[in-house]
Motif scaffolding. Structure first.
Motif, short mmCIF file in Angstrom:
data_model
loop_
_atom_site.label_atom_id
_atom_site.label_comp_id
_atom_site.label_asym_id
_atom_site.label_seq_id
_atom_site.Cartn_x
_atom_site.Cartn_y
_atom_site.Cartn_z
N MET A 26 -19.86 -6.79 -4.93
CA MET A 26 -18.41 -6.72 -4.85
C MET A 26 -17.92 -5.50 -5.61
SD MET A 26 -17.22 -10.67 -5.28
CE MET A 26 -18.49 -11.33 -6.33
N GLY A 27 -17.29 -4.59 -4.92
CA GLY A 27 -16.83 -3.37 -5.55
C GLY A 27 -15.32 -3.33 -5.70
N LYS A 28 -14.86 -2.19 -6.16
CA LYS A 28 -13.43 -1.98 -6.33
C LYS A 28 -12.85 -1.43 -5.03
CE LYS A 28 -13.78 -0.71 -11.18
NZ LYS A 28 -13.52 0.35 -12.15
N ILE A 29 -11.61 -1.79 -4.77
CA ILE A 29 -10.90 -1.31 -3.60
C ILE A 29 -9.59 -0.69 -4.08
CG2 ILE A 29 -9.74 -1.96 -1.47
CD1 ILE A 29 -11.72 -4.32 -1.33
N ARG A 30 -9.33 0.52 -3.66
CA ARG A 30 -8.06 1.17 -3.98
C ARG A 30 -7.14 1.04 -2.78
NH1 ARG A 30 -7.83 6.27 -7.42
NH2 ARG A 30 -8.19 4.60 -8.87
N ILE A 31 -5.91 0.64 -3.02
CA ILE A 31 -4.93 0.50 -1.94
C ILE A 31 -4.43 1.89 -1.57
CG2 ILE A 31 -2.73 -0.48 -1.24
CD1 ILE A 31 -3.22 -2.70 -3.29
N THR A 32 -4.45 2.18 -0.27
CA THR A 32 -3.98 3.46 0.25
C THR A 32 -2.98 3.22 1.37
OG1 THR A 32 -5.67 3.60 1.98
CG2 THR A 32 -6.26 4.48 -0.21
N LYS A 33 -2.37 4.30 1.85
CA LYS A 33 -1.45 4.17 2.98
C LYS A 33 -2.17 3.63 4.21
CE LYS A 33 1.66 7.77 1.38
NZ LYS A 33 2.21 9.10 1.57
N ASP A 34 -3.45 3.93 4.31
CA ASP A 34 -4.22 3.51 5.48
C ASP A 34 -4.61 2.04 5.46
OD1 ASP A 34 -4.13 6.08 6.58
OD2 ASP A 34 -5.94 6.69 5.52
N ASN A 35 -4.73 1.45 4.26
CA ASN A 35 -5.22 0.06 4.21
C ASN A 35 -4.23 -0.94 3.62
OD1 ASN A 35 -5.36 0.33 1.41
ND2 ASN A 35 -7.60 0.30 1.32
N GLY B 241 -0.78 10.36 -2.99
CA GLY B 241 -1.15 9.18 -2.22
C GLY B 241 -1.54 7.99 -3.06
N ARG B 242 -1.35 8.10 -4.38
CA ARG B 242 -1.66 6.99 -5.27
C ARG B 242 -0.47 6.05 -5.35
NH1 ARG B 242 -4.88 6.96 -10.76
NH2 ARG B 242 -5.41 4.77 -10.67
N LEU B 243 -0.73 4.78 -5.25
CA LEU B 243 0.32 3.77 -5.30
C LEU B 243 0.66 3.49 -6.76
CD1 LEU B 243 1.93 2.02 -3.34
CD2 LEU B 243 0.17 0.28 -3.56
N ARG B 244 1.95 3.54 -7.09
CA ARG B 244 2.40 3.38 -8.47
C ARG B 244 3.58 2.43 -8.57
NH1 ARG B 244 0.53 7.14 -12.13
NH2 ARG B 244 -0.66 8.84 -11.22
N TYR B 245 3.66 1.77 -9.74
CA TYR B 245 4.86 1.01 -10.07
C TYR B 245 5.95 2.02 -10.41
CZ TYR B 245 1.82 -3.03 -10.17
OH TYR B 245 0.94 -4.01 -9.81
N LEU B 246 7.20 1.63 -10.36
CA LEU B 246 8.31 2.57 -10.51
C LEU B 246 8.35 3.25 -11.86
CD1 LEU B 246 11.18 0.74 -8.61
CD2 LEU B 246 9.49 2.39 -7.76
N HIS B 247 7.76 2.64 -12.90
CA HIS B 247 7.74 3.29 -14.21
C HIS B 247 6.57 4.25 -14.34
CE1 HIS B 247 5.16 -0.25 -14.78
NE2 HIS B 247 4.56 0.45 -15.72
N GLY B 248 5.79 4.41 -13.28
CA GLY B 248 4.74 5.42 -13.26
C GLY B 248 3.31 4.92 -13.36
N ALA B 249 3.10 3.74 -13.89
CA ALA B 249 1.72 3.24 -14.02
C ALA B 249 1.14 3.01 -12.63
CB ALA B 249 1.68 1.95 -14.82
N PHE C 162 -8.58 -11.45 -4.68
CA PHE C 162 -8.71 -10.22 -5.46
C PHE C 162 -7.76 -10.23 -6.65
CE2 PHE C 162 -10.27 -9.14 -1.30
CZ PHE C 162 -11.29 -8.25 -1.53
N HIS C 163 -8.15 -9.55 -7.70
CA HIS C 163 -7.31 -9.34 -8.87
C HIS C 163 -7.18 -7.85 -9.11
CE1 HIS C 163 -7.05 -13.53 -10.13
NE2 HIS C 163 -8.32 -13.64 -9.79
N GLU C 164 -6.00 -7.45 -9.58
CA GLU C 164 -5.76 -6.05 -9.89
C GLU C 164 -6.39 -5.73 -11.25
OE1 GLU C 164 -1.99 -3.02 -10.45
OE2 GLU C 164 -1.61 -5.12 -10.05
N ASN C 165 -7.07 -4.61 -11.30
CA ASN C 165 -7.72 -4.17 -12.53
C ASN C 165 -7.45 -2.68 -12.70
OD1 ASN C 165 -9.40 -4.17 -14.79
ND2 ASN C 165 -11.15 -3.55 -13.58
N THR C 166 -6.96 -2.31 -13.88
CA THR C 166 -6.69 -0.90 -14.11
C THR C 166 -6.96 -0.53 -15.56
OG1 THR C 166 -5.08 0.88 -13.88
CG2 THR C 166 -4.23 -1.25 -14.56
#
Length: 79
Positions: free
Chosen positions: A1-10, A32-40, A58-62
């Motif tokens: 099980m690997g990491k998945i980055r959310i993109t415009k394509d997926n 193309g990086r997805l960000r919260y409005l405060h920049g993170a 899935f869980h978000e991990n950063t």
């Protein structure tokens, strides 16, 4: 099980994040990086388990998260 980055394509595969995008709570930066409005950045998704129907959960991990009220958030410049 690997990491998945959310993109415009997926993003359509992740309804929770697509809803946040449609509601204006997250957006893509110029790279193309997805960000919260405060920049993170929205973190990579890591499969945590399989539900009773056999669907992955899935869980978000950063490593780059920062508090929306932090100095870094106040100084964040969108690329």
């Amino acid at each position: 099980m690997g990491k998945i980055r959310i993109t415009k394509d997926n993003i359509k595969k992740w309804p929770k994040f697509e809803a946040l995008l449609n509601d204006g709570k997250i957006k893509f930066d110029s790279t193309g990086r997805l960000r919260y409005l405060h920049g993170a950045p929205v973190g990579d998704l890591i499969q945590a388990k399989i539900d009773k129907n056999g669907l992955p959960i899935f869980h978000e991990n950063t490593e780059e998260w920062f508090d929306p009220e932090s100095q870094k958030a106040k100084e964040f410049v969108w690329e």
